[in-house]
Design a protein around this motif. Structure first.
Motif, PDB file in Angstrom:
ATOM      1  N   GLY A   3     -15.843  18.231 -55.385  1.00  0.00           N
ATOM      2  CA  GLY A   3     -15.111  19.413 -55.801  1.00  0.00           C
ATOM      3  C   GLY A   3     -15.939  20.678 -55.656  1.00  0.00           C
ATOM      4  N   PRO A   4     -15.562  21.737 -56.363  1.00  0.00           N
ATOM      5  CA  PRO A   4     -16.266  23.020 -56.229  1.00  0.00           C
ATOM      6  C   PRO A   4     -17.703  22.938 -56.737  1.00  0.00           C
ATOM      7  CG  PRO A   4     -14.100  23.322 -57.234  1.00  0.00           C
ATOM      8  CD  PRO A   4     -14.361  21.854 -57.220  1.00  0.00           C
ATOM      9  N   ASN A   5     -18.632  23.407 -55.924  1.00  0.00           N
ATOM     10  CA  ASN A   5     -20.041  23.564 -56.290  1.00  0.00           C
ATOM     11  C   ASN A   5     -20.408  25.023 -56.006  1.00  0.00           C
ATOM     12  OD1 ASN A   5     -21.862  20.508 -56.038  1.00  0.00           O
ATOM     13  ND2 ASN A   5     -19.655  20.640 -55.970  1.00  0.00           N
ATOM     14  N   TYR A   6     -21.037  25.671 -56.973  1.00  0.00           N
ATOM     15  CA  TYR A   6     -21.357  27.098 -56.838  1.00  0.00           C
ATOM     16  C   TYR A   6     -22.872  27.285 -56.822  1.00  0.00           C
ATOM     17  CZ  TYR A   6     -16.519  27.295 -58.544  1.00  0.00           C
ATOM     18  OH  TYR A   6     -15.163  27.097 -58.715  1.00  0.00           O
ATOM     19  N   PHE A   7     -23.330  28.142 -55.926  1.00  0.00           N
ATOM     20  CA  PHE A   7     -24.760  28.415 -55.784  1.00  0.00           C
ATOM     21  C   PHE A   7     -24.999  29.925 -55.836  1.00  0.00           C
ATOM     22  CE2 PHE A   7     -23.954  24.375 -53.785  1.00  0.00           C
ATOM     23  CZ  PHE A   7     -25.032  23.594 -54.157  1.00  0.00           C
ATOM     24  N   PHE A   8     -26.090  30.305 -56.502  1.00  0.00           N
ATOM     25  CA  PHE A   8     -26.436  31.725 -56.535  1.00  0.00           C
ATOM     26  C   PHE A   8     -27.884  31.903 -56.960  1.00  0.00           C
ATOM     27  CE2 PHE A   8     -24.985  30.746 -60.801  1.00  0.00           C
ATOM     28  CZ  PHE A   8     -25.774  31.497 -61.650  1.00  0.00           C
ATOM     29  N   SER A   9     -28.356  33.131 -56.813  1.00  0.00           N
ATOM     30  CA  SER A   9     -29.673  33.521 -57.318  1.00  0.00           C
ATOM     31  C   SER A   9     -29.461  34.548 -58.417  1.00  0.00           C
ATOM     32  CB  SER A   9     -30.524  34.132 -56.197  1.00  0.00           C
ATOM     33  OG  SER A   9     -31.698  34.743 -56.743  1.00  0.00           O
ATOM     34  N   ASP A  10     -30.069  34.306 -59.587  1.00  0.00           N
ATOM     35  CA  ASP A  10     -29.911  35.257 -60.697  1.00  0.00           C
ATOM     36  C   ASP A  10     -31.102  36.200 -60.815  1.00  0.00           C
ATOM     37  OD1 ASP A  10     -31.857  33.548 -61.657  1.00  0.00           O
ATOM     38  OD2 ASP A  10     -31.006  33.394 -63.674  1.00  0.00           O
ATOM     39  N   GLN A  67     -24.896  39.469 -57.294  1.00  0.00           N
ATOM     40  CA  GLN A  67     -23.826  40.454 -57.169  1.00  0.00           C
ATOM     41  C   GLN A  67     -23.753  41.047 -55.768  1.00  0.00           C
ATOM     42  OE1 GLN A  67     -24.858  43.240 -60.240  1.00  0.00           O
ATOM     43  NE2 GLN A  67     -24.612  41.717 -61.888  1.00  0.00           N
ATOM     44  N   ARG A  68     -24.887  41.104 -55.081  1.00  0.00           N
ATOM     45  CA  ARG A  68     -24.940  41.683 -53.733  1.00  0.00           C
ATOM     46  C   ARG A  68     -24.795  40.636 -52.625  1.00  0.00           C
ATOM     47  NH1 ARG A  68     -25.926  47.217 -53.111  1.00  0.00           N
ATOM     48  NH2 ARG A  68     -25.853  48.155 -55.195  1.00  0.00           N
ATOM     49  N   GLY A  69     -24.438  39.424 -52.982  1.00  0.00           N
ATOM     50  CA  GLY A  69     -24.099  38.467 -51.944  1.00  0.00           C
ATOM     51  C   GLY A  69     -24.972  37.241 -51.821  1.00  0.00           C
ATOM     52  N   LEU A  70     -26.023  37.119 -52.649  1.00  0.00           N
ATOM     53  CA  LEU A  70     -26.858  35.915 -52.585  1.00  0.00           C
ATOM     54  C   LEU A  70     -26.191  34.842 -53.435  1.00  0.00           C
ATOM     55  CD1 LEU A  70     -29.418  35.209 -51.050  1.00  0.00           C
ATOM     56  CD2 LEU A  70     -30.716  35.552 -53.140  1.00  0.00           C
ATOM     57  N   ALA A  71     -25.032  34.410 -52.946  1.00  0.00           N
ATOM     58  CA  ALA A  71     -24.203  33.454 -53.668  1.00  0.00           C
ATOM     59  C   ALA A  71     -23.151  32.907 -52.713  1.00  0.00           C
ATOM     60  CB  ALA A  71     -23.532  34.129 -54.867  1.00  0.00           C
ATOM     61  N   PHE A  72     -22.718  31.694 -52.978  1.00  0.00           N
ATOM     62  CA  PHE A  72     -21.627  31.111 -52.195  1.00  0.00           C
ATOM     63  C   PHE A  72     -21.090  29.896 -52.937  1.00  0.00           C
ATOM     64  CE2 PHE A  72     -25.472  28.976 -50.829  1.00  0.00           C
ATOM     65  CZ  PHE A  72     -25.110  27.645 -50.656  1.00  0.00           C
ATOM     66  N   GLU A  73     -19.886  29.515 -52.591  1.00  0.00           N
ATOM     67  CA  GLU A  73     -19.284  28.310 -53.164  1.00  0.00           C
ATOM     68  C   GLU A  73     -18.871  27.376 -52.039  1.00  0.00           C
ATOM     69  OE1 GLU A  73     -15.013  28.502 -54.551  1.00  0.00           O
ATOM     70  OE2 GLU A  73     -15.537  30.649 -54.697  1.00  0.00           O
TER      71      GLU A  73
END
Length: 211
Positions: free
Chosen positions: A123-130, A138-144
């Motif tokens: 299912g959905p897995n979310y990745f990001f840098s905090d 917030q500026r795009g270092l993220a994806f699902e």
């Protein structure tokens, strides 16, 4: 004619085996290098990412047992969450059991890291840098991504988690001696030695009362 027919049959058999081998290779487990050659990076001067990670993810097929390979450095973080609210807020919460913070153990800046992350939940897995208080996310270092079942988890990932570590008591820790609670004799022919001692003591007390 018989020789030609035999040769054609052999050729078709070999061709079919090659097709089957190719199909098996395409349905196995895969490593996905996040961002391809661009890696997982954020430019703090321009506030831009090294790649469009959502576009990169859209070109991939993800299955259980695959790995995401993050080629990055210690200026970014790698966070996996199954909580969409956490993902949208760009903030990792240590108390959330569905959020995992991956680290290469680096203590400085600009230290090269390669962080492998296994895909273990369908299912959905979310990745990001905090990092940078969530600005990178917030500026795009993220994806699902959407993880499919595929072949299922390999044995190396399909194991129960180890039991939690419990620190042994220190030398100054006061401990009570272990307590053994005597149980009544079983319904069998013999009772244990402890049972006999307990019930013998009770019988002695009764005899003293009748003297």
């Amino acid at each position: 004619m018989a020789t030609r027919s035999t040769s054609m049959t052999l050729y078709l058999t070999v061709f079919a085996l090659l097709i089957a081998a190719a199909s098996a290779a395409t349905t196995g487990y895969h490593n996905h290098t996040v961002g391809s050659t661009a890696g997982w990076f954020f430019n703090t001067t321009t506030n831009t990412t090294a790649a469009n990670y959502s576009s990169w993810a859209a070109t991939q097929t993800f299955n259980l047992g695959d790995y995401l390979i993050f080629n990055t450095n210690s200026n970014q973080t790698v966070i996996l969450t199954y909580n969409k609210t956490t993902y949208l807020n760009c903030t990792a919460d240590d108390s959330d059991n569905g959020t995992f913070i991956y680290s290469g153990g680096s203590g400085g800046f600009n230290e090269a890291l390669t962080i492998p992350v296994p895909l273990t939940i369908v299912g959905p897995n979310y990745f990001f840098s905090d990092a940078s208080d969530g600005v990178q996310c917030q500026r795009g270092l993220a994806f699902e991504i959407n993880v499919q079942r595929g072949l299922g988890l390999p044995p190396s990932l399909n194991q129960p988690p180890p039991p939690p570590y419990i620190e042994p008591p220190g030398p100054d820790t006061a401990q009570s001696p272990p307590v053994t609670v005597a149980q009544p004799p079983n319904s069998g022919a013999f009772a244990s030695r402890a049972d006999v001692a307990v019930y013998g003591f009770a019988a002695a007390l009764l005899l003293m009362q009748f003297r």
